[in-house]
Design an enzyme around this catalytic site. Structure first.
Site, PDB file in Angstrom:
ATOM      1  N   PHE A  75       2.081  -1.394   8.630  1.00 38.94           N
ATOM      2  CA  PHE A  75       2.345  -1.485  10.088  1.00 38.94           C
ATOM      3  C   PHE A  75       2.221  -2.740  10.252  1.00 38.94           C
ATOM      4  O   PHE A  75       1.413  -3.578  10.041  1.00 38.94           O
ATOM      5  CB  PHE A  75       1.354  -0.576  10.760  1.00 38.94           C
ATOM      6  CG  PHE A  75       1.614   0.950  10.593  1.00 38.94           C
ATOM      7  CD1 PHE A  75       2.251   1.726  11.467  1.00 38.94           C
ATOM      8  CD2 PHE A  75       1.089   1.616   9.799  1.00 38.94           C
ATOM      9  CE1 PHE A  75       2.640   2.815  11.597  1.00 38.94           C
ATOM     10  CE2 PHE A  75       1.187   3.001   9.779  1.00 38.94           C
ATOM     11  CZ  PHE A  75       2.136   3.396  10.429  1.00 38.94           C
TER      12      PHE A  75
ATOM     13  N   ASP B  46       1.399  -4.425  13.062  1.00 42.49           N
ATOM     14  CA  ASP B  46      -0.066  -4.614  13.499  1.00 42.49           C
ATOM     15  C   ASP B  46      -0.765  -5.292  12.416  1.00 42.49           C
ATOM     16  O   ASP B  46      -2.058  -5.996  12.797  1.00 42.49           O
ATOM     17  CB  ASP B  46      -0.651  -3.458  14.234  1.00 42.49           C
ATOM     18  CG  ASP B  46       0.400  -2.639  14.855  1.00 42.49           C
ATOM     19  OD1 ASP B  46       0.266  -2.624  16.228  1.00 42.49           O
ATOM     20  OD2 ASP B  46       1.316  -2.014  14.435  1.00 42.49           O
TER      21      ASP B  46
ATOM     22  N   GLU C  70      -4.723  -6.250   2.897  1.00 45.28           N
ATOM     23  CA  GLU C  70      -3.453  -7.055   3.294  1.00 45.28           C
ATOM     24  C   GLU C  70      -3.386  -8.545   3.007  1.00 45.28           C
ATOM     25  O   GLU C  70      -2.350  -9.038   2.717  1.00 45.28           O
ATOM     26  CB  GLU C  70      -3.269  -6.737   5.013  1.00 45.28           C
ATOM     27  CG  GLU C  70      -2.685  -5.351   5.409  1.00 45.28           C
ATOM     28  CD  GLU C  70      -3.695  -4.337   5.227  1.00 45.28           C
ATOM     29  OE1 GLU C  70      -5.007  -4.645   5.126  1.00 45.28           O
ATOM     30  OE2 GLU C  70      -3.393  -3.006   5.539  1.00 45.28           O
TER      31      GLU C  70
ATOM     32  N   HIS D 183      -0.778   0.709  15.947  1.00 40.77           N
ATOM     33  CA  HIS D 183       0.185   0.814  14.993  1.00 40.77           C
ATOM     34  C   HIS D 183       1.746   0.814  15.860  1.00 40.77           C
ATOM     35  O   HIS D 183       2.451   1.213  15.231  1.00 40.77           O
ATOM     36  CB  HIS D 183       0.074   2.454  14.431  1.00 40.77           C
ATOM     37  CG  HIS D 183      -1.054   2.483  13.420  1.00 40.77           C
ATOM     38  ND1 HIS D 183      -2.239   2.642  13.860  1.00 40.77           N
ATOM     39  CD2 HIS D 183      -0.970   2.233  12.206  1.00 40.77           C
ATOM     40  CE1 HIS D 183      -3.178   2.691  12.810  1.00 40.77           C
ATOM     41  NE2 HIS D 183      -2.384   2.529  11.718  1.00 40.77           N
TER      42      HIS D 183
ATOM     43  N   GLU E 132       0.949  -1.207  -0.066  1.00 41.52           N
ATOM     44  CA  GLU E 132       0.072  -0.124   0.150  1.00 41.52           C
ATOM     45  C   GLU E 132       0.962   1.174   0.071  1.00 41.52           C
ATOM     46  O   GLU E 132       1.805   1.603   0.996  1.00 41.52           O
ATOM     47  CB  GLU E 132      -0.846   0.211   1.175  1.00 41.52           C
ATOM     48  CG  GLU E 132      -1.759  -1.275   1.265  1.00 41.52           C
ATOM     49  CD  GLU E 132      -2.292  -1.416   2.847  1.00 41.52           C
ATOM     50  OE1 GLU E 132      -2.216  -0.885   3.675  1.00 41.52           O
ATOM     51  OE2 GLU E 132      -3.102  -2.652   2.831  1.00 41.52           O
TER      52      GLU E 132
END
Lengths: 322, 324
Positions: free
Chosen positions: B84, B86, B61, B130, B29
């Site tokens: 990130f 996470d 994702e 994050h 992304e």
């Protein structure tokens, strides 16, 4: 190509493959009843026209991705049933050396990129193969098999959107057998035709009679041709029906008797046979001959699998890493 | 030697590998020409290699990793960026069930040479979604390799090795490390996986630390030196494979072990390393093993709260003093 123009050999070959899947699966069911199959099985019986109709339009170097109900996909793409059977029985000579079993058969040498048993997980993998084709600048295509249940996964949305925006050569083949395990489509979807969803991604979507191998062939042929020329993906919904339950423990009591009877009457193998006989493509004795040969092949596969050794226990530690 | 940042080192690794091998491509992304990556690691690469090989993706994702898997098993070497760490939770099926298992399930027929680059770590006040450090999740999945580079030199050498390797790699970066400078030679090099680096030699106590914690451990070691305590800092550099030999060797030398990691303490990186030391070197230990880790909370937002849960130099020094 219109199926009326198909050469006789092609039609007979499709029949042979469908019959091979049917008899193979019935044999697996028999073995399971004798407690010879470890774990579970998800039989393809009843859906043969989809795998064969789709794979008959593909080249050997084209790719497919498959699902937990994947034996038919393997056989239609040209896998060696000796090694499929050996894998189902957990033998060392199986395609995956006994590490995968019924739900994870793969044959990379014929573009069969493997069956994943996480519903919907094969869809992005198929798109990745499509992207690889694009980046390597070949003209291969990818056929991605998944069920009606998988079409409710996020991967369906994420992946088809990506394939659409990148115009990748992927044919999304939704085998809608009306039940996601025991859940009827109407309980989990407000639409009747899953192909309607194609419009949301700006790609063509069609619904075909998934029990008519020629209808599946025709729709896929058009999609493959478009994909090879850079025209992007297509969603093909094949309405079909599994003849048996979801898995080995499932007697499928949730399906109304009349519904089962109606679909059995539309048995895809029987329908093609009748069509071939009615149109005088082949004589009945030729079909009988084919059946004999296919049965013998399956017996041979079974013998091979039964006689094959189990892997050595410590082979469990191999192949984790390259 | 010239000094460049961790971010530049990563970018240089990507650029060199993309020039060397046409099967290497990037997807993720906002990694393309319009943004250059949320942390600017891929900045400028789309200009050199084009949008096909530096591919902006939708915010999807799981499909990003799934697409990388599909490309990897058909001859490509994708490097996927998850913005990130996470958000790797969204891609966990493709990472843990598909990428990690494809080789094994299919009896060794396939290989999935893909790299998932993603930044972990707290310290910039961006709260619970994050800031996590989730390296241990991936350590727990057979079939994955896990890199945790702490310096520009390691970042470049490990990333090049990850791209050239034939196993799926979760390449854990740390967002506070991106601007950190360090010496990186001009010439070609790679760093093999499974080889720890002793970042500082010492005699009295071993501190094993990863990622940003390596720098805090080095500062703590510096302060301890002023007090006459000699601290050895071992950086495993990769958590899978883990260089047990170097860690155990250091423990045998010093007889004391402190393990430092920014992830949660329970079932985390520190737990695994401490368990290995207990299993393989307990007879050499002169004191109980100490762990310095995040205290099993989500990462909070407000600066005083966040600073409270991130392991710091003081906590490392305290632990060192406790084992002496």
């Amino acid at each position: 190509m219109h199926t009326a123009d198909l050469p006789k050999e092609k039609l007979v070959e499709m029949y042979r493959l469908m019959l091979k899947i049917r008899l193979f699966e019935e044999k697996v069911f028999e073995l399971y009843a004798q407690n010879l199959v470890p774990g579970t099985i998800h039989l393809y019986t009843g859906q043969e026209a989809v795998a064969v109709g789709v794979c008959s339009t593909l080249r050997k170097d084209d790719y497919i991705t498959s699902t937990h109900r994947g034996h038919g996909h393997c056989i239609a793409k040209g896998a060696d049933i000796k090694r499929v059977m050996a894998e189902i029985l957990g033998k060392k000579t199986g395609y995956c050396k006994g590490k995968g079993g019924s739900m994870h058969i793969a044959d990379f040498s014929i573009g069969m990129l493997g069956a994943t048993a996480v519903v919907g997980a094969g869809i992005p993998i198929a798109v990745g193969a499509g992207l690889s084709v694009r980046l390597r600048k070949t003209d291969q295509v990818v056929a991605c098999f998944f069920g009606d249940g998988a079409s409710n996964q996020g991967t369906f949305h994420e992946s088809i959107n990506m394939a659409a925006v990148w115009r990748l050569p992927v044919i999304f083949v939704c085998e809608n057998n009306l039940y996601a395990m025991g859940t009827r489509q109407s309980v989990v979807m407000a639409i009747e035709n899953i192909s309607d969803r194609a419009a949301a991604y700006g790609i063509p979507g069609v619904t075909v009679d998934g029990n008519d191998v020629l209808a599946v062939y025709e729709a896929t042929f058009a999609a493959v041709e478009r994909a090879r020329k850079g025209g992007g993906p297509t969603l093909i919904e094949c309405k079909t029906y599994r003849h048996r339950g979801h898995s080995r423990v499932d007697p499928a009591k949730y399906r109304p008797k009349e519904e089962v009877a109606a679909w059995l009457a539309r048995d895809p193998v029987k329908r093609l046979k009748e069509k071939l006989l009615q149109s005088n493509v082949v004589a009945e004795n030729m079909l009988e001959q084919i059946e004999k040969m296919v049965s013998a092949e399956i017996e041979e596969a079974l013998k091979y699998a039964l006689e094959s050794p189990y892997p050595a226990p410590e082979e469990a530690l191999e192949d984790v890493y390259v | 030697m010239r000094k460049i940042t961790y971010r530049e080192a990563l970018r240089e690794a990507l650029r060199e590998e993309m020039r060397r091998d046409p099967s290497v491509f990037l997807l993720g992304e906002d990694i393309g020409r319009y943004w250059g990556g949320a942390f600017k690691v891929t900045d400028g690469l789309a200009e050199e290699f084009g949008d096909e090989r530096v591919r902006d993706t939708p915010i999807s994702e799981n499909a990003i990793i799934g697409v990388a898997v599909g490309a990897a098993i058909t001859g490509m070497r994708p490097v996927a960026e998850i913005m990130f760490g996470d958000l790797a939770a969204l891609a966990m099926d493709q990472i843990a069930n598909q990428a990690a298992k494809i080789r094994y399930m299919f009896g060794g027929q396939a290989k999935a040479p893909l790299v998932v680059r993603t930044p972990f770590g707290a310290g910039v006040n961006i709260a619970s979604h994050h800031s996590q450090s989730l390296e241990a999740w991936f350590m727990h999945v057979p079939g994955l390799h896990v890199a945790v580079p702490s310096t520009p030199y390691d970042a470049k050498g490990l990333l090049k090795a990850a791209i050239r390797g034939n196993n799926p790699v979760v390449f854990c970066e740390h967002k506070l490390l991106y601007p950190v400078e360090g010496e990186v030679p001009e010439g070609e090099y790679t760093i093999p996986f499974g080889v720890a680096d002793v970042k500082r030699e010492g005699e009295d106590v071993t501190v094993v630390a990863t990622l940003y914690m390596v720098h805090k451990a080095l500062k703590a070691a510096e302060k301890m030196a002023d007090e006459g305590i000699s601290v050895e800092v071992v950086d495993p550099r990769t958590l899978a494979p883990l260089d047990k030999k170097t860690i155990i060797g250091s423990v045998k030398k010093t007889g004391r072990l402190v393990v430092v990691s920014e992830d949660c303490k329970t079932a985390g990186v520190t737990a695994e390393i401490a368990a290995i030391a207990a299993e393989e070197a307990i007879d050499y230990l002169d004191a109980p093993i100490k762990r310095v880790a995040e205290p099993d909370t989500p990462i909070p937002f407000s600066p005083p709260l966040e600073q409270y849960v991130i392991p710091d130099e003081k906590a490392i020094i305290k632990a060192i003093k406790e084992v002496l």
